[in-house]
Design a protein around this motif. Structure first.
Motif, PDB file in Angstrom:
ATOM      1  N   MET A  51       0.845  -1.197   0.000  1.00  0.00           N
ATOM      2  CA  MET A  51       0.000   0.000   0.000  1.00  0.00           C
ATOM      3  C   MET A  51       0.876   1.241   0.000  1.00  0.00           C
ATOM      4  O   MET A  51       1.951   1.251   0.603  1.00  0.00           O
ATOM      5  N   GLN A  52       0.414   2.279  -0.697  1.00  0.00           N
ATOM      6  CA  GLN A  52       1.155   3.543  -0.729  1.00  0.00           C
ATOM      7  C   GLN A  52       1.416   4.018   0.705  1.00  0.00           C
ATOM      8  O   GLN A  52       0.565   3.941   1.577  1.00  0.00           O
ATOM      9  N   LYS A  53       2.641   4.492   0.962  1.00  0.00           N
ATOM     10  CA  LYS A  53       3.107   4.753   2.323  1.00  0.00           C
ATOM     11  C   LYS A  53       2.248   5.765   3.060  1.00  0.00           C
ATOM     12  O   LYS A  53       1.883   5.563   4.225  1.00  0.00           O
ATOM     13  N   ALA A  54       1.934   6.902   2.410  1.00  0.00           N
ATOM     14  CA  ALA A  54       1.163   7.947   3.088  1.00  0.00           C
ATOM     15  C   ALA A  54      -0.230   7.456   3.459  1.00  0.00           C
ATOM     16  O   ALA A  54      -0.760   7.783   4.529  1.00  0.00           O
ATOM     17  N   LEU A  55      -0.849   6.651   2.583  1.00  0.00           N
ATOM     18  CA  LEU A  55      -2.170   6.116   2.882  1.00  0.00           C
ATOM     19  C   LEU A  55      -2.103   5.118   4.026  1.00  0.00           C
ATOM     20  O   LEU A  55      -2.952   5.127   4.926  1.00  0.00           O
TER      21      LEU A  55
ATOM     22  N   GLY B 253       7.152  18.520  -0.914  1.00  0.00           N
ATOM     23  CA  GLY B 253       5.876  18.395  -0.211  1.00  0.00           C
ATOM     24  C   GLY B 253       5.506  16.974   0.161  1.00  0.00           C
ATOM     25  O   GLY B 253       4.606  16.760   0.961  1.00  0.00           O
ATOM     26  N   GLY B 254       6.185  15.974  -0.415  1.00  0.00           N
ATOM     27  CA  GLY B 254       5.834  14.595  -0.115  1.00  0.00           C
ATOM     28  C   GLY B 254       4.552  14.192  -0.822  1.00  0.00           C
ATOM     29  O   GLY B 254       3.947  14.971  -1.559  1.00  0.00           O
ATOM     30  N   SER B 255       4.124  12.970  -0.607  1.00  0.00           N
ATOM     31  CA  SER B 255       2.924  12.469  -1.269  1.00  0.00           C
ATOM     32  C   SER B 255       1.757  12.443  -0.290  1.00  0.00           C
ATOM     33  O   SER B 255       1.928  12.209   0.900  1.00  0.00           O
ATOM     34  N   TRP B 256       0.558  12.664  -0.831  1.00  0.00           N
ATOM     35  CA  TRP B 256      -0.654  12.652  -0.027  1.00  0.00           C
ATOM     36  C   TRP B 256      -1.333  11.289  -0.132  1.00  0.00           C
ATOM     37  O   TRP B 256      -1.195  10.608  -1.149  1.00  0.00           O
TER      38      TRP B 256
ATOM     39  N   TYR C 144     -14.480  22.148  -9.312  1.00  0.00           N
ATOM     40  CA  TYR C 144     -14.739  20.712  -9.403  1.00  0.00           C
ATOM     41  C   TYR C 144     -13.410  19.978  -9.258  1.00  0.00           C
ATOM     42  O   TYR C 144     -12.434  20.311  -9.933  1.00  0.00           O
ATOM     43  N   SER C 145     -13.387  18.981  -8.395  1.00  0.00           N
ATOM     44  CA  SER C 145     -12.183  18.178  -8.192  1.00  0.00           C
ATOM     45  C   SER C 145     -12.569  16.712  -8.077  1.00  0.00           C
ATOM     46  O   SER C 145     -13.485  16.360  -7.313  1.00  0.00           O
ATOM     47  N   TRP C 146     -11.881  15.863  -8.826  1.00  0.00           N
ATOM     48  CA  TRP C 146     -11.978  14.424  -8.616  1.00  0.00           C
ATOM     49  C   TRP C 146     -10.968  14.026  -7.537  1.00  0.00           C
ATOM     50  O   TRP C 146      -9.879  14.590  -7.460  1.00  0.00           O
ATOM     51  N   PHE C 147     -11.324  13.056  -6.708  1.00  0.00           N
ATOM     52  CA  PHE C 147     -10.360  12.566  -5.722  1.00  0.00           C
ATOM     53  C   PHE C 147     -10.611  11.100  -5.416  1.00  0.00           C
ATOM     54  O   PHE C 147     -11.725  10.585  -5.566  1.00  0.00           O
ATOM     55  N   LYS C 148      -9.552  10.438  -4.991  1.00  0.00           N
ATOM     56  CA  LYS C 148      -9.667   9.051  -4.521  1.00  0.00           C
ATOM     57  C   LYS C 148      -8.417   8.697  -3.709  1.00  0.00           C
ATOM     58  O   LYS C 148      -7.374   9.361  -3.822  1.00  0.00           O
ATOM     59  N   ALA C 149      -8.530   7.654  -2.905  1.00  0.00           N
ATOM     60  CA  ALA C 149      -7.376   7.153  -2.169  1.00  0.00           C
ATOM     61  C   ALA C 149      -6.343   6.613  -3.151  1.00  0.00           C
ATOM     62  O   ALA C 149      -6.682   6.158  -4.248  1.00  0.00           O
ATOM     63  N   THR C 150      -5.088   6.654  -2.759  1.00  0.00           N
ATOM     64  CA  THR C 150      -4.003   6.275  -3.659  1.00  0.00           C
ATOM     65  C   THR C 150      -3.798   4.766  -3.750  1.00  0.00           C
ATOM     66  O   THR C 150      -2.921   4.307  -4.490  1.00  0.00           O
TER      67      THR C 150
END
Length: 278
Positions: A1-5, A144-147, A170-176
């Motif tokens: 899994m991505q580290k920040a998540l 800034g690192g990753s979100w 308008y912004s699309w978003f989702k977990a990494t």
């Protein structure tokens, strides 16, 4: 899994230190203070530990009272206000150094049938046709690192030459990365994400960049409503509007849709929005 998540999910697994009393820590240092979405997510985690599984969070009304210290643990004190057959209510107060930094009321409901209608999803480009905010802004935040949440903004402002335009974004978003199936986890991550793009929508009519060093923005209060199950590891569209700015504050509202076009959640926030030394 991505580290920040992975770190965010780990931080939301609060430590129970007494009955209805929990501690958590910040996932990362964002500008010397705890990111507000982090406290929202952990408050959901704390309150959710005190309600039966058949009750699902349907609304949250929160106030940010003081800036949180990212280097110190946060204590979450949960109070059972009401336990009914259809609804349960919880109050959460987050504290550091013996003082409240955040407070919220949360309401839980058992699933039931009723009338259904919803605002139509706006017609915007799909996320696959857009670039991520991390990629778009990396020249301004090289370290800034990753979100843990990826955002892709539709028709973003030029940070160096913003032009006045309608107070809508308008912004699309989702977990990494992929998540499990527990709805409470997806609600926590949506709460985390919902604090990010909403307030800066109020800058649109004024042609002011969020990079302006004289700009002061602080979330004052935040509300969320949940209407349908959803997944944060699939794309969600965040439509935000700012209806008013006055007296150094702005009020913004948001609708959140899934890829099917269903309105799954709504948000509202008032925040400090002013230029320093004015």
């Amino acid at each position: 899994m991505q580290k920040a998540l992975a770190e965010l999910l780990e931080c939301n697994q609060l430590e129970e230190i007494d009955i209805n009393l929990y501690t958590g820590r910040a996932a990362h240092n964002s500008g010397g203070r705890i990111y507000g979405g982090q406290v929202l997510a952990q408050a959901l985690s704390a309150a959710g530990r005190t309600v039966p599984a058949e009750f699902t969070l349907h609304s949250m009304h929160a106030y940010f009272l003081r800036m949180g210290d990212p280097d110190r643990q946060v204590v979450y004190d949960v109070e059972a206000i009401r336990d009914g057959r259809s609804f349960m209510t919880r109050r959460v107060v987050a504290k550091q150094y013996g003082k409240a930094i955040f407070s919220a009321m949360l309401s839980y409901q058992v699933e039931e049938e009723g009338f259904e209608h919803a605002h139509t999803v706006p017609d915007v480009p799909p996320p696959e046709s857009l670039i991520s905010d991390d990629e778009r802004l990396k020249r301004y935040f090289p370290n800034g690192g990753s979100w843990p949440i990826e955002f892709r903004k539709v028709n973003p402002q030029d940070p160096e030459n913003p032009q006045p335009k309608e107070a809508v974004s308008y912004s699309w978003f989702k977990a990494t990365d992929k998540l499990g199936d527990e709805l409470a986890t997806h609600q926590q991550l949506l709460a985390y994400a919902s604090d990010n793009p909403i307030l800066i929508t109020a800058l649109n009519p004024h042609g002011v960049s969020f990079l302006n060093p004289e700009l002061a923005t602080i979330s004052l209060d935040h509300a969320l409503w949940f209407y349908r199950p959803f997944r944060v590891d699939d794309w969600l569209l965040y439509e935000t509007h700012s209806d008013v700015a006055a007296n150094g504050r702005a009020w913004c509202r948001g609708r959140i849709y899934n890829r099917k076009g269903e309105l799954v959640a709504a948000a509202a926030q008032e925040g400090l929005l002013r230029l320093k030394n004015r």
